[in-house]
Design a protein around this motif. Sequence first.
Motif, short mmCIF file in Angstrom:
data_model
loop_
_atom_site.label_atom_id
_atom_site.label_comp_id
_atom_site.label_asym_id
_atom_site.label_seq_id
_atom_site.Cartn_x
_atom_site.Cartn_y
_atom_site.Cartn_z
N SER A 738 0.84 -1.19 0.00
CA SER A 738 0.00 0.00 0.00
C SER A 738 0.88 1.24 0.00
O SER A 738 1.98 1.26 0.57
CB SER A 738 -0.93 0.01 1.22
OG SER A 738 -0.18 -0.04 2.42
N ASP A 739 0.38 2.27 -0.67
CA ASP A 739 1.08 3.55 -0.74
C ASP A 739 0.23 4.59 -0.03
O ASP A 739 -0.94 4.80 -0.36
CB ASP A 739 1.31 3.96 -2.19
CG ASP A 739 2.25 3.01 -2.90
OD1 ASP A 739 3.43 2.97 -2.55
OD2 ASP A 739 1.77 2.27 -3.79
N SER A 740 0.83 5.23 0.97
CA SER A 740 0.10 6.22 1.76
C SER A 740 1.05 7.31 2.20
O SER A 740 2.15 7.04 2.71
CB SER A 740 -0.54 5.54 2.98
OG SER A 740 -1.19 6.48 3.79
N GLU A 741 0.60 8.56 2.01
CA GLU A 741 1.35 9.73 2.46
C GLU A 741 2.78 9.72 1.94
O GLU A 741 3.75 9.98 2.66
CB GLU A 741 1.33 9.82 3.99
CG GLU A 741 -0.07 9.98 4.56
CD GLU A 741 -0.07 10.02 6.09
OE1 GLU A 741 1.03 9.85 6.68
OE2 GLU A 741 -1.13 10.24 6.67
#
Length: 856
Positions: A738-741
């Motif tokens: 997952s890619d976050s911030e």
Amino acid sequence: MRLRIILSVLACSFLFAACERSFDSPPPVPVVEGFSPAHAFADDLIDIQVSNPGVAGELAVYFGTAKAEILSSGENGVTVKVPVLETGASVPIQVSTSGGQADSGENLFVYDGHGHPLQQILIEERTSRVSPTVVFTAPRLSLGMLAFLNADSRHIGVMMEDSGLHTEIGMCGTPMSAALGVAPDADAGAQFWIVALQETLEMSDSNPTQLMRLHLNIDSVISPIQVEPLPQLDGEAFVPFMVKSLCANALCNQNLMAITDLNTPSLAVAAVPSMNESINYTLQSIDEADLLCPVDHSRILDMVQDPASDDVFALPTNSPEVWRIPLGLGTPERVFPGDDAPLVCARSFSALAMDPRREGVLDPRTLYVTQFSPIPKLHMLRETILGWQQLDEVVLDGLPFAVTGGRFDDEAGITHARIYVMTSNGLRGFDVSNDELEPVVSLPQAVIIGGPQSLTTDSKYRPLLGRPADTIVFADTASDRLITWTVGQEAELIHHLPVGPIIPSMARSMSQPLDFLADAFSNSIRVLDRDSAAQVGLFGIDGNLTFGTSYLTTLSLDNMELLLIPKMNAGGGPGRFKGLVVHRVDEAVDLPGCRASLQDGQEDFANTLRLFEDVSFDRMLYVDSPTPCLVFMLDYDEASDTEGPIWIREVNKASPGFDAEIFGATFVLPRATIPRDLKTFALDQTASLLGAVAPDGTSSDENAYALVMHDLLNDLYMTMPMSSLLARQAGALAVMRSDSEGRTIYSAFLSINGTGEIWQLRFDSSGALENESILNVGGMPTSLSLSPDSRRLYAPHSLHNMLSIIDIDCDSNEGDCPNLQANLNVGAYPSQVIFRPDGGQALLLHHYNSIQTVIE
């Protein structure tokens, strides 16, 4: 003074005795240090941290005053099941040992209620029933096959008796009766003869049924199904009703088939020819005017062959009598009752069997006949010089459906004969060795589970446990299985042969409300209506009976939908699969027809491709990412003695035609290999993260293992060393990227079978371990499935009939993630969770049967 001396001596004596004596220390008092979760529903699992828990057998746990069931205990604590309390109650948890009692004090447990609200999300448990309703074998032929039919799902099947491998053959009509036969070229396999109700007709039509024949070669494909013509019967059409496999003589060196007529008590008998030869019939009929209770349209209800002659004994409907019909020359005659016997037309016979001891012409002929009404009975009839006489009869406790005989040798080498009757209340067995019906076996319906209406003997009289014995076979209509039982053995030795999906695999249609169900023990694909689970189609993958399939997937293109089916590598070599069968199944194109089962897809199916014959693989996944692709994995490459490769074929979703150009060229991912001795394996939903528990290639210890994750996009490796003991207990694995911030997080979820734990391991974008969380869910998770929105993790426990639902949409840094939302009780042997294409519903599959648990 004297008294003082005496007291001093006594004091020394007591002191000496005390010094010589050994006192055991009292057991330590337990201490409740905490528990989790703090609130739960009835039957949920609670972990209690206890110091000094004492001996397991002396340990007791109470929620208030309600005693809890202890599931496990150890040095540091105990796991219990929450008992039923008053909804909303807040109670202390008390632990009692031999050392005393302790409770949680002001730390109270909160009882949420009797039933978990998430239990309501299991909206139904449905089945796509494939159970056999009739089971049959070939007489005295060593084919190693059991065959069955199912009228509801319109198919017949064959099972290899030694391995349980099976296949189903779809029918265009509804099969009513079937038989196995062997042609002169017996080495090539066997033939199915099937009487089927035509697809568009009903029994009220004048000619509703037809006789079909096909050749089954256990090493290759079957022949196309042939509809066979039957001879005229006094100028009228011979309408097939039942077919039975017989022998031409006592040696059984030629196989015959006998077909009964729907409208008259007649037989059409033929030797089994090769498939390319026509059939020559001999007709035999009972004169309806000679029946004791003549009615219009009587027919033969059941028949049995005398193994020492060419006589067949038959039961006509609507009349309580037994007839002898010679297969050769001769006229049929009534043998029971005699002309002077009192006539009771209300008595109706239903099934017939021959004494299993009858082998030669000098052995007496004994028949066993079941009576359906007005009182269910079993009759024992013997041929004497005075004609046929009744030796014995018994009243049955249920309506009889079928009867068969079997024999076995006891430890002294004495042969015993038995007769078995299948009734509406279970199986009943009678020893007939002393010419009387002596009850010896009673298996209630609860043991059999289903309501089987079929019973036969696999009459090979084979040595088992050192002594010859026959095997009886019956069909379980409720549990997707055949049941075999060696005559003379105890009920505990019943052997179950599942014919439903032993190892189910399912793909869900994107364009239609259909599901495609396959099984690793079968080479057929069942087409199911998604809303009801009713079977609406059935077709085969290929003709070899020694393989099945798994890893089904559907592929939605811009102008069509495809079903992708791995084809088992039956010829040996590396990889379980070699090749891919692709069916077009969208709304514009019908699925393969009902007669297409087991046919070679490329030659006989329209709208079918066969691809990648030069590629061997063990796993296949389709990933519907922005660049959709098929991912293939080979565990080990035998040719090069190296780790197996992982390669990808990109999918052209805008392909204008149904051809191989849909799939691009194959390319192998750099450094993407699967190590040998792989324990478990997973790929995330974007096909960008690969995870495995495998030997640790970075360690000097050849026995060391590690959890390895490979970011396929950035060619980044993450490794967490594991002990060999922990690696051996590693079960299911799920991974997520997952890619976050502005940063990438890698998550791995790993079940540990020995402890009932699920580990969550999070790695940062550099590959360093960032967080480790352990959740005890109990049981032993069979698989792990991430929901399409990546918010929940589903963990079925196959051995515990339980499904864990776990919240992973939380912050691991807060210490309460992952969080067990519920342990739900489900049907037997849950295997894996799959999801609807729109993500709105999950479906839990089960091993060994056709149960499907629907989850909202």
